[in-house]
Scaffold this motif. Structure first.
Motif, PDB file in Angstrom:
ATOM      1  N   ALA A   1      37.980  68.185  44.197  1.00 15.48           N
ATOM      2  CA  ALA A   1      38.627  69.293  45.114  1.00 15.48           C
ATOM      3  C   ALA A   1      39.953  70.155  44.677  1.00 15.48           C
ATOM      4  O   ALA A   1      40.980  71.358  44.551  1.00 15.48           O
ATOM      5  CB  ALA A   1      38.686  69.312  46.648  1.00 15.48           C
ATOM      6  N   TYR A   2      40.746  68.975  44.102  1.00 15.04           N
ATOM      7  CA  TYR A   2      41.814  69.285  43.481  1.00 15.04           C
ATOM      8  C   TYR A   2      41.702  69.922  41.887  1.00 15.04           C
ATOM      9  O   TYR A   2      42.465  70.779  41.724  1.00 15.04           O
ATOM     10  CB  TYR A   2      42.916  67.991  43.560  1.00 15.04           C
ATOM     11  CG  TYR A   2      44.092  68.083  42.068  1.00 15.04           C
ATOM     12  CD1 TYR A   2      44.465  68.667  42.931  1.00 15.04           C
ATOM     13  CD2 TYR A   2      44.095  67.466  41.306  1.00 15.04           C
ATOM     14  CE1 TYR A   2      46.284  68.460  42.331  1.00 15.04           C
ATOM     15  CE2 TYR A   2      45.041  67.286  40.203  1.00 15.04           C
ATOM     16  CZ  TYR A   2      45.756  68.107  40.577  1.00 15.04           C
ATOM     17  OH  TYR A   2      46.876  68.059  39.778  1.00 15.04           O
ATOM     18  N   ASP A   3      40.514  68.772  41.705  1.00 16.18           N
ATOM     19  CA  ASP A   3      40.498  70.139  40.016  1.00 16.18           C
ATOM     20  C   ASP A   3      40.108  71.382  39.714  1.00 16.18           C
ATOM     21  O   ASP A   3      40.962  71.811  39.240  1.00 16.18           O
ATOM     22  CB  ASP A   3      39.642  68.780  39.393  1.00 16.18           C
ATOM     23  CG  ASP A   3      39.624  68.831  37.825  1.00 16.18           C
ATOM     24  OD1 ASP A   3      40.428  70.242  37.345  1.00 16.18           O
ATOM     25  OD2 ASP A   3      39.063  68.190  37.203  1.00 16.18           O
ATOM     26  N   LEU A   4      39.173  71.518  40.643  1.00 17.31           N
ATOM     27  CA  LEU A   4      38.722  72.910  40.287  1.00 17.31           C
ATOM     28  C   LEU A   4      39.619  74.036  41.501  1.00 17.31           C
ATOM     29  O   LEU A   4      39.495  75.247  41.228  1.00 17.31           O
ATOM     30  CB  LEU A   4      37.689  73.038  40.707  1.00 17.31           C
ATOM     31  CG  LEU A   4      36.631  72.386  40.482  1.00 17.31           C
ATOM     32  CD1 LEU A   4      34.509  71.702  40.438  1.00 17.31           C
ATOM     33  CD2 LEU A   4      37.236  72.604  38.610  1.00 17.31           C
TER      34      LEU A   4
ATOM     35  N   ARG B   1      44.259  63.194  40.226  1.00 12.61           N
ATOM     36  CA  ARG B   1      44.299  63.489  38.945  1.00 12.61           C
ATOM     37  C   ARG B   1      42.948  64.023  38.766  1.00 12.61           C
ATOM     38  O   ARG B   1      42.154  64.126  40.064  1.00 12.61           O
ATOM     39  CB  ARG B   1      44.958  62.382  37.943  1.00 12.61           C
ATOM     40  CG  ARG B   1      43.789  61.549  37.995  1.00 12.61           C
ATOM     41  CD  ARG B   1      45.077  60.444  37.489  1.00 12.61           C
ATOM     42  NE  ARG B   1      43.365  59.288  37.378  1.00 12.61           N
ATOM     43  CZ  ARG B   1      42.505  58.672  36.569  1.00 12.61           C
ATOM     44  NH1 ARG B   1      42.534  59.765  35.363  1.00 12.61           N
ATOM     45  NH2 ARG B   1      41.121  57.447  37.038  1.00 12.61           N
ATOM     46  N   ARG B   2      42.804  65.105  37.688  1.00  6.61           N
ATOM     47  CA  ARG B   2      41.962  65.883  37.148  1.00  6.61           C
ATOM     48  C   ARG B   2      40.416  64.747  37.211  1.00  6.61           C
ATOM     49  O   ARG B   2      40.930  63.647  36.710  1.00  6.61           O
ATOM     50  CB  ARG B   2      42.107  66.635  36.276  1.00  6.61           C
ATOM     51  CG  ARG B   2      42.789  67.924  36.012  1.00  6.61           C
ATOM     52  CD  ARG B   2      43.143  68.537  34.883  1.00  6.61           C
ATOM     53  NE  ARG B   2      43.990  69.503  35.370  1.00  6.61           N
ATOM     54  CZ  ARG B   2      43.810  71.262  35.844  1.00  6.61           C
ATOM     55  NH1 ARG B   2      42.401  71.144  36.462  1.00  6.61           N
ATOM     56  NH2 ARG B   2      44.450  71.961  36.140  1.00  6.61           N
ATOM     57  N   ILE B   3      38.935  65.292  37.326  1.00  9.20           N
ATOM     58  CA  ILE B   3      38.591  63.934  37.326  1.00  9.20           C
ATOM     59  C   ILE B   3      37.309  65.389  36.093  1.00  9.20           C
ATOM     60  O   ILE B   3      36.751  64.327  35.664  1.00  9.20           O
ATOM     61  CB  ILE B   3      37.598  63.976  38.303  1.00  9.20           C
ATOM     62  CG1 ILE B   3      36.955  63.074  38.865  1.00  9.20           C
ATOM     63  CG2 ILE B   3      37.602  65.238  39.200  1.00  9.20           C
ATOM     64  CD1 ILE B   3      35.975  62.882  40.262  1.00  9.20           C
ATOM     65  N   LEU B   4      37.340  66.287  36.256  1.00  9.27           N
ATOM     66  CA  LEU B   4      35.871  67.083  34.778  1.00  9.27           C
ATOM     67  C   LEU B   4      36.718  67.582  34.118  1.00  9.27           C
ATOM     68  O   LEU B   4      36.057  67.917  33.822  1.00  9.27           O
ATOM     69  CB  LEU B   4      35.467  67.864  35.993  1.00  9.27           C
ATOM     70  CG  LEU B   4      34.644  67.767  37.720  1.00  9.27           C
ATOM     71  CD1 LEU B   4      33.996  68.598  38.455  1.00  9.27           C
ATOM     72  CD2 LEU B   4      33.734  66.673  37.319  1.00  9.27           C
ATOM     73  N   LEU B   5      38.131  68.425  34.796  1.00 12.94           N
ATOM     74  CA  LEU B   5      38.375  68.831  33.217  1.00 12.94           C
ATOM     75  C   LEU B   5      39.530  68.081  32.597  1.00 12.94           C
ATOM     76  O   LEU B   5      39.199  67.381  33.331  1.00 12.94           O
ATOM     77  CB  LEU B   5      39.398  70.191  34.177  1.00 12.94           C
ATOM     78  CG  LEU B   5      37.989  71.414  34.536  1.00 12.94           C
ATOM     79  CD1 LEU B   5      38.907  72.913  35.352  1.00 12.94           C
ATOM     80  CD2 LEU B   5      37.696  72.058  33.307  1.00 12.94           C
TER      81      LEU B   5
ATOM     82  N   PRO C   1      34.431  54.961  35.658  1.00 14.80           N
ATOM     83  CA  PRO C   1      33.914  56.357  35.053  1.00 14.80           C
ATOM     84  C   PRO C   1      34.816  57.786  35.286  1.00 14.80           C
ATOM     85  O   PRO C   1      35.067  57.593  36.558  1.00 14.80           O
ATOM     86  CB  PRO C   1      32.496  56.446  35.973  1.00 14.80           C
ATOM     87  CG  PRO C   1      32.392  54.945  37.583  1.00 14.80           C
ATOM     88  CD  PRO C   1      33.950  54.481  37.294  1.00 14.80           C
ATOM     89  N   ASP C   2      34.613  57.792  33.593  1.00 15.11           N
ATOM     90  CA  ASP C   2      35.186  59.117  33.300  1.00 15.11           C
ATOM     91  C   ASP C   2      34.094  59.749  33.173  1.00 15.11           C
ATOM     92  O   ASP C   2      33.460  60.055  32.338  1.00 15.11           O
ATOM     93  CB  ASP C   2      36.478  59.149  32.261  1.00 15.11           C
ATOM     94  CG  ASP C   2      36.641  59.842  32.071  1.00 15.11           C
ATOM     95  OD1 ASP C   2      37.264  60.606  32.519  1.00 15.11           O
ATOM     96  OD2 ASP C   2      36.696  60.127  30.461  1.00 15.11           O
ATOM     97  N   ILE C   3      34.427  60.995  33.870  1.00 11.98           N
ATOM     98  CA  ILE C   3      32.970  61.707  33.668  1.00 11.98           C
ATOM     99  C   ILE C   3      33.814  63.472  33.450  1.00 11.98           C
ATOM    100  O   ILE C   3      35.175  63.873  33.376  1.00 11.98           O
ATOM    101  CB  ILE C   3      32.563  62.442  35.363  1.00 11.98           C
ATOM    102  CG1 ILE C   3      33.212  62.662  35.975  1.00 11.98           C
ATOM    103  CG2 ILE C   3      31.849  60.970  35.810  1.00 11.98           C
ATOM    104  CD1 ILE C   3      31.935  63.125  37.582  1.00 11.98           C
ATOM    105  N   GLY C   4      32.930  64.052  33.080  1.00 11.85           N
ATOM    106  CA  GLY C   4      33.630  65.510  33.180  1.00 11.85           C
ATOM    107  C   GLY C   4      32.905  65.888  31.673  1.00 11.85           C
ATOM    108  O   GLY C   4      33.727  67.141  31.290  1.00 11.85           O
ATOM    109  N   TYR C   5      32.207  65.401  30.960  1.00  8.63           N
ATOM    110  CA  TYR C   5      31.902  65.575  29.775  1.00  8.63           C
ATOM    111  C   TYR C   5      30.576  66.697  29.372  1.00  8.63           C
ATOM    112  O   TYR C   5      30.356  67.146  28.706  1.00  8.63           O
ATOM    113  CB  TYR C   5      31.456  64.806  28.546  1.00  8.63           C
ATOM    114  CG  TYR C   5      32.588  63.563  28.805  1.00  8.63           C
ATOM    115  CD1 TYR C   5      33.814  64.276  27.334  1.00  8.63           C
ATOM    116  CD2 TYR C   5      32.988  62.837  29.545  1.00  8.63           C
ATOM    117  CE1 TYR C   5      34.324  63.094  27.203  1.00  8.63           C
ATOM    118  CE2 TYR C   5      33.818  61.510  28.894  1.00  8.63           C
ATOM    119  CZ  TYR C   5      34.986  61.933  27.963  1.00  8.63           C
ATOM    120  OH  TYR C   5      36.084  61.189  27.834  1.00  8.63           O
ATOM    121  N   LEU C   6      30.448  66.783  31.292  1.00  6.43           N
ATOM    122  CA  LEU C   6      28.522  67.872  30.919  1.00  6.43           C
ATOM    123  C   LEU C   6      29.446  68.985  31.948  1.00  6.43           C
ATOM    124  O   LEU C   6      27.957  69.514  32.509  1.00  6.43           O
ATOM    125  CB  LEU C   6      27.781  67.811  31.038  1.00  6.43           C
ATOM    126  CG  LEU C   6      26.492  68.109  30.884  1.00  6.43           C
ATOM    127  CD1 LEU C   6      26.321  68.573  29.809  1.00  6.43           C
ATOM    128  CD2 LEU C   6      25.086  67.270  30.430  1.00  6.43           C
TER     129      LEU C   6
END
Lengths: 554, 232
Positions: free
Chosen positions: A122-125, A137-141, A214-219
């Protein structure tokens, strides 16, 4: 806290009316904002933890299904969608408005562990900040991204910079911790064992894992934005196929169909529901077959044979699905109010093909049991590794085979029926082992249950009178649900509870479309399962979670 | 067996048809159509490059590289039924150091593009790329996304584009065979400077964004800069 609050025993099964809940929450409730699926209570942004812990401990709402953040003209809003694992039809939404200029509200993470990632997203987007969050902190971007893309004033044209800090040699000095002698190791994002583009930041002490993140957001391909740009009637349906893309397309389409049909109040003909149910279960078999195939491959490369066997069975299901929908992978077969076309002609041929597949399935499953589950090496690698106790699974919002492998008896097909499931005879599979082996066993037994469902559907369809084969309800060409209607609906996808939240604004496109991905929540449990174990067990645990990055990142 | 007696096989017991053929050089077991085409001469005369290209195209190692939906169809292409190995190009290699061909199976997003470029750079020359699916052509159904790179061609050179969402395994097989043809003919797409390159942060042109990020990123860190306004 007010003293008048009725102090009831901790009994999750008791259903409370919205008014009773409001009385339970007392002064915490500022306003009511009911959604189509659940009563909604507006609370102040600094009372999130208090409210949620009352609901969790005194009213039995132990499942934080989803956190939705959205922006209005005059405020931000976070919605906590709560459910009960015992009875998911009992729902409540907690609406937390936040200031437009400085959107800050209290984090729910101390009450529900699963809120950690949901609030980071929610913070990221959206840009809502959460006080008291352990790691906001950001999770997807990428960390260096500018702006919050789903907020209203975001400029998509602006340049961006993404950095690549992880390319350094892991044996270099700065990767070692001087005092504890641990080593930092990157697994992924391009790695055969991560099932796609997942990046695991692991800290090792010898061969043992101290910490894995886990570091996600590569897709992360903006699925929510895509849905918000599409019209309800036709333009959204192709996208669900691409969330969980392991042939589970029809299950995902079911999620959107259910949410949108309930939102626009569309009645689906019974015949179409039977076809949907049958197709969805075929998708589930295909998805579980791939889970089985890749899991065997992860455990030991020598199981390549199993991979080929499972792919072979998948080809059979895919042939059936192709006959039904015209596509191998991205079906786009459901329409709001029904399905796009009837069963393929000649129908008898389709039925006999389906029956042939079902007839040989027990033999195949027997073969898998011979190949893997009764294999000693496989058992040594999977039994009692990657242990996930049921309470931890619930706290993380784990659902689907992951929860059922930990003995949590939770299946939306039975507990919150949709489609034609409640008319059919089948069982929910659970295993009490809580380990990698149990999760695999749940999937294999679920394949058998799916086969049962398909068989009953075929029987029904075969005898369906010809003049009652109505595949599509009357749905207006353009759908415009009423302004400011909100709904959250979930179905049992291949990986667990796949939910969709839609807010309409009176136009033919959703104002907010939020996807509750089961893999997103399931993947969060990985550190619980992997910390302290050996590094091959991390790979085994990850394989048994059966994540799809398309759905994790959306 | 005592040591002074030599060990002798009883020939009459073990002779088989195959062994006979091997010893006498008769039978057509080792005759290929290629051998027949050469006629009686065991020598061929050709250009070295041509021969090497033919070898290259006939034996290609793929990179085991899964990104998104297309990788599911790619797995099916490698596995039973479609079996890409029939065409001499079906053994996926987990390490980019051992691979000749990279199939890019899926949507490239901002966080992944630098990593993909890195993997591409790690492959030894000569290397070839097959772009699988609409996402690698233009961003496909996700083209309007704020985070999506509008085609893999923005980052790495692509030899063959296979359209579809996702392409059927047959389509991918066709694409790979076309690539093999091209390789055998000595063709490859030119390696040119791409809109999005991996470069050190200090090499970026100074502008507002770079100034803003200066305290977050080290001077020598590799970065990729996206100009979404100029994207096709």
């Amino acid at each position: 806290m007010s003293l008048e609050r009725p102090d009831t025993a901790d009994d999750g099964a008791v259903e409370r009316t919205p008014d009773e809940l409001e009385a339970l929450l007392g002064d915490l409730v500022v306003d009511r904002d009911d959604h189509l699926n659940a009563p909604g209570f507006v609370i102040r942004p600094d009372t999130v933890q208090e409210t949620l812990s009352i609901l969790k401990e005194q009213a039995g709402y132990d499942h934080l299904s989803l956190v939705t953040a959205q922006e209005y003209e005059n405020r931000y809003e976070s919605i906590y969608h709560l459910k009960k694992f015992d009875d998911p039809t009992q729902e409540v939404s907690i609406v937390v408005p936040a200031d437009k200029d400085t959107p800050v509200s209290e984090s729910a993470e101390p009450v529900f562990r699963t809120a950690d990632w949901h609030e980071r997203e929610a913070y990221d987007l959206m840009g809502v900040e959460y006080d008291d969050h352990p790691d906001l902190r950001r999770i997807l971007l990428p960390e260096t991204w500018q702006g919050h893309p789903l907020s209203m004033d975001y400029d998509q044209e602006r340049p961006q910079i993404a950095s690549l800090p992880e390319h350094a040699n892991p044996l270099q000095e700065h990767h070692k911790d001087a005092e504890s002698d641990t080593m930092f190791l990157n697994i992924g994002p391009h790695h055969p064992a991560t099932h796609g583009v997942l990046h695991l930041k692991t800290v090792l002490d010898g061969e043992q894992v101290v910490d894995v993140e886990p570091d996600i957001g590569y897709l992360h391909r903006c699925e929510e934005q895509m849905a918000q740009n599409g019209t309800y009637r036709h333009q959204i349906m192709p996208y669900p196929d691409r969330w969980d893309y392991i042939s589970a397309g029809l299950l995902n389409e079911f999620a959107y169909a259910r949410a949108a049909e309930d939102l626009a109040d569309i009645e689906v003909p019974e015949y179409a529901q039977v076809i949907r149910t049958m197709g969805a279960e075929m998708s589930r078999i295909a998805a579980h077959m791939l889970a089985l195939a890749t899991f065997a491959l992860d455990i030991n490369g020598d199981f390549t044979a199993t991979f080929m066997y499972a792919i072979n069975d998948r080809e059979r299901v895919q042939n059936l699905l192709e006959d039904l929908t015209g596509q191998r992978l991205m079906f786009n077969y459901f329409r709001l109010g029904g399905v796009v076309w009837d069963l393929p002609e000649p129908r008898e041929e389709f039925f006999s093909k389906t029956r042939d597949f079902l007839d040989q399935l027990p033999e195949s499953i027997e073969e898998y049991h011979n190949l893997i589950t009764s294999n000693e090496i496989f058992q040594m690698r999977t039994i009692d590794t990657g242990v996930l106790p049921p309470e931890v699974a619930k706290n993380y919002g784990a659902t689907g085979p992951v929860a059922r492998g930990s003995g949590v008896d939770y299946d939306l097909r039975r507990d919150d029926p949709y489609g034609y499931y409640d008319e059919l005879d089948w069982d929910v599979v659970t295993e009490d082992g809580c380990d990698n082996f149990s999760r695999l066993l749940v999937r294999m037994r679920e394949v058998e249950e799916s086969a049962k469902i398909i068989e009953q559907c075929v029987d029904l369809l075969e005898d369906w009178p010809e003049d009652e084969r109505n595949i599509q309800a009357n749905v207006p060409r353009t759908l415009r649900p009423d302004d400011d209607t909100e709904i959250y609906r979930a179905v049992e996808g291949a990986k667990g509870e796949l939910g969709i939240y839609i807010r309409s604004d009176g136009t033919d496109k959703p104002a907010r479309f939020k996807i509750r991905s089961p893999c997103f929540s399931n993947l969060q449990t990985l550190p619980e399962m992997a910390n302290g174990e050996y590094i091959p067990d991390v790979v085994a645990a990850l394989g048994s979670l059966d994540i799809v990055l398309g759905e994790v990142d959306r | 067996m005592s040591s002074d007696q030599p060990f002798i096989t009883d020939e009459s017991q073990v002779v088989t048809e195959t062994r006979d053929a091997r010893m006498t050089g008769q039978g057509d077991r080792f005759n290929s159509r290629l051998r027949e085409a050469f006629g009686s001469s065991p020598f061929i005369l050709t250009k070295f490059d041509k021969f090497l290209n033919w070898c290259r195209g006939s034996s290609m190692f793929m990179l085991q590289f899964g990104i998104a939906c297309c990788s599911i169809e790619m797995m099916h292409t490698y596995a039973v039924k479609h079996d890409l190995d029939r065409f001499g190009s079906g053994v996926p290699r987990a390490s980019p150091r051992q691979a000749d061909v990279m199939i890019v199976p899926g949507t490239i997003v901002s966080k992944f593009a630098p990593r993909m470029k890195r993997v591409y750079d790690q492959m030894p020359e000569p290397k070839f790329v097959v772009g699988m699916g609409s996402c690698t052509i233009s961003g496909g159904p996700f083209q309007e996304g704020y985070n999506v790179i509008k085609g893999a061609e923005e980052v790495i050179p692509i030899d063959i584009h296979v359209p579809g969402c996702p392409p059927r395994p047959e389509a991918l097989v066709y694409g790979v065979v076309k690539l093999q043809e091209r390789v055998a003919n000595g063709e490859a797409s030119p390696v040119t400077v791409k809109p999005y390159e991996l470069e050190e942060f200090s090499d970026l042109e100074r502008d507002e964004l770079v100034d803003k990020l200066a305290d977050q990123i080290d001077e020598d860190e590799l970065v990729m800069r996206y100009n979404f306004a100029d994207s096709p």
